[in-house]
Design a protein around this motif. Structure first.
Motif, PDB file in Angstrom:
ATOM      1  N   TRP A  93     -12.117   3.036 -41.494  1.00 19.44           N
ATOM      2  CA  TRP A  93     -11.507   4.279 -41.000  1.00 19.44           C
ATOM      3  C   TRP A  93     -10.829   5.083 -42.106  1.00 19.44           C
ATOM      4  O   TRP A  93     -10.324   6.169 -41.856  1.00 19.44           O
ATOM      5  CB  TRP A  93     -10.491   3.961 -39.903  1.00 19.44           C
ATOM      6  CG  TRP A  93      -9.387   3.044 -40.352  1.00 19.44           C
ATOM      7  CD1 TRP A  93      -8.169   3.417 -40.871  1.00 19.44           C
ATOM      8  CD2 TRP A  93      -9.389   1.621 -40.335  1.00 19.44           C
ATOM      9  NE1 TRP A  93      -7.423   2.306 -41.183  1.00 19.44           N
ATOM     10  CE2 TRP A  93      -8.151   1.189 -40.854  1.00 19.44           C
ATOM     11  CE3 TRP A  93     -10.315   0.662 -39.930  1.00 19.44           C
ATOM     12  CZ2 TRP A  93      -7.817  -0.159 -40.986  1.00 19.44           C
ATOM     13  CZ3 TRP A  93      -9.985  -0.682 -40.055  1.00 19.44           C
ATOM     14  CH2 TRP A  93      -8.761  -1.073 -40.570  1.00 19.44           C
ATOM     15  N   LEU A 147      -7.084   8.847 -36.916  1.00 20.66           N
ATOM     16  CA  LEU A 147      -7.276   7.947 -35.787  1.00 20.66           C
ATOM     17  C   LEU A 147      -6.276   8.241 -34.680  1.00 20.66           C
ATOM     18  O   LEU A 147      -5.173   8.740 -34.934  1.00 20.66           O
ATOM     19  CB  LEU A 147      -7.086   6.492 -36.236  1.00 20.66           C
ATOM     20  CG  LEU A 147      -8.134   5.875 -37.161  1.00 20.66           C
ATOM     21  CD1 LEU A 147      -7.724   4.452 -37.516  1.00 20.66           C
ATOM     22  CD2 LEU A 147      -9.509   5.886 -36.529  1.00 20.66           C
ATOM     23  N   ASP A 188     -13.455   5.012 -31.976  1.00 22.08           N
ATOM     24  CA  ASP A 188     -12.880   5.714 -33.125  1.00 22.08           C
ATOM     25  C   ASP A 188     -13.327   5.124 -34.466  1.00 22.08           C
ATOM     26  O   ASP A 188     -13.489   5.854 -35.448  1.00 22.08           O
ATOM     27  CB  ASP A 188     -11.352   5.674 -33.054  1.00 22.08           C
ATOM     28  CG  ASP A 188     -10.784   6.707 -32.102  1.00 22.08           C
ATOM     29  OD1 ASP A 188     -11.561   7.242 -31.284  1.00 22.08           O
ATOM     30  OD2 ASP A 188      -9.572   6.979 -32.162  1.00 22.08           O
ATOM     31  N   VAL A 189     -13.498   3.817 -34.511  1.00 22.41           N
ATOM     32  CA  VAL A 189     -13.789   3.138 -35.777  1.00 22.41           C
ATOM     33  C   VAL A 189     -15.260   2.769 -35.889  1.00 22.41           C
ATOM     34  O   VAL A 189     -15.810   2.689 -36.986  1.00 22.41           O
ATOM     35  CB  VAL A 189     -12.891   1.880 -35.922  1.00 22.41           C
ATOM     36  CG1 VAL A 189     -13.191   1.131 -37.213  1.00 22.41           C
ATOM     37  CG2 VAL A 189     -11.419   2.270 -35.875  1.00 22.41           C
TER      38      VAL A 189
END
Length: 260
Positions: A93, A147, A188-189
């Motif tokens: 990330w 994030l 998200d990752v």
């Protein structure tokens, strides 16, 4: 677990290996060419040869060779360097998403090596500036998207601060159910939270090899046993922890040396 930079150096005959890890990056360097088997790393990897070139082979695709390479997370590949090299690992990330390897020019490799500092013809020493290396790498790739704060907190706990904390406890800390947290992290990752936790434990175990056996390093990092550590290392890096042991320190003693 990894709250501050930790590093060690190992030497035997004509081979020197250096490992360092901190909040921004993890580094592994060797003073001779290398080749590792196919693996899938849940982090970015920048392969920076010192005088030679890097090679990458994906299943079913032609060999890619360049002065340096940036390999995206989760890409199945085998990798090699034809000279002494440095590999810089960055959590997934911390750089913007990119599906394919990025070829680096000679000048870009030199700038990255210069940013890390403390460099000679055989690579860095344990004083390499990981933060500066990460900053220079980010100038090449751009800034990542921020994030979700809950995801950021969860991955920080799992990979750096407390990999042993149960996922249910982490989820409760950020006001989510465990399934919802896992879904947000994957969204998200792009990598499962459990896999990110194993990556954090692997870094901790390798850092502990400085003055420990592989079995003790596995236990202290939270692996079920040494076999679990070995399987994870092969899956993530294409090599085993045993390949780093049975060396002599620069001062002539046995084992690893020079903690940061």
């Amino acid at each position: 677990m990894i709250r501050s930079p930790r590093a060690w150096a190992l030497e035997q005959n004509d081979r020197r290996t250096v490992f360092a890890t901190g909040p921004e990056a993890t580094m592994f360097a060797e003073s001779r060419p290398f080749h590792v088997a196919q693996h899938r790393l849940p982090a970015w990897k920048a392969v920076l040869p010192i005088g030679g070139h890097a090679e990458l082979l994906q299943p079913g695709r032609p060999l890619v060779a360049a002065p340096g390479l940036i390999v995206p997370p989760q890409l199945a590949h085998a990798c090699a360097a034809t000279s002494p090299y440095l590999a810089l690992f960055i959590d997934s990330w911390r750089l913007p998403l990119c599906p394919s390897p990025v070829q680096l020019s000679v000048g870009e490799v030199r700038r990255l090596l210069a940013a890390l500092g403390t460099m000679d013809a055989e690579g860095p020493d344990i004083g390499a500036d990981l933060g500066a290396g990460y900053t220079e790498l980010r100038t090449l790739t751009g800034r990542p998207s921020p994030l979700d704060p809950r995801v950021a907190h969860a991955v920080d706990l799992c990979t750096l601060r407390d990999p042993d904390l149960p996922i249910a406890s982490i989820a409760a800390e950020v006001g989510l159910s465990a399934p919802r947290l896992r879904a947000l992290v994957r969204q998200d990752v792009g990598i499962a939270l459990a896999r990110l936790r194993r990556w954090g434990r692997l870094r901790t175990a390798i850092a502990d090899l400085r003055d420990s056996t592989a079995a003790l390093a596995a236990a202290s990092a939270g692996f079920a046993d040494q076999a679990h550590l070995t399987r994870t290392a092969r899956d993530f890096t294409g090599r085993t922890p045993a390949s780093l042991k049975h060396w002599r320190r620069p001062d002539g003693g046995a084992g690893a040396a020079a903690p940061a």
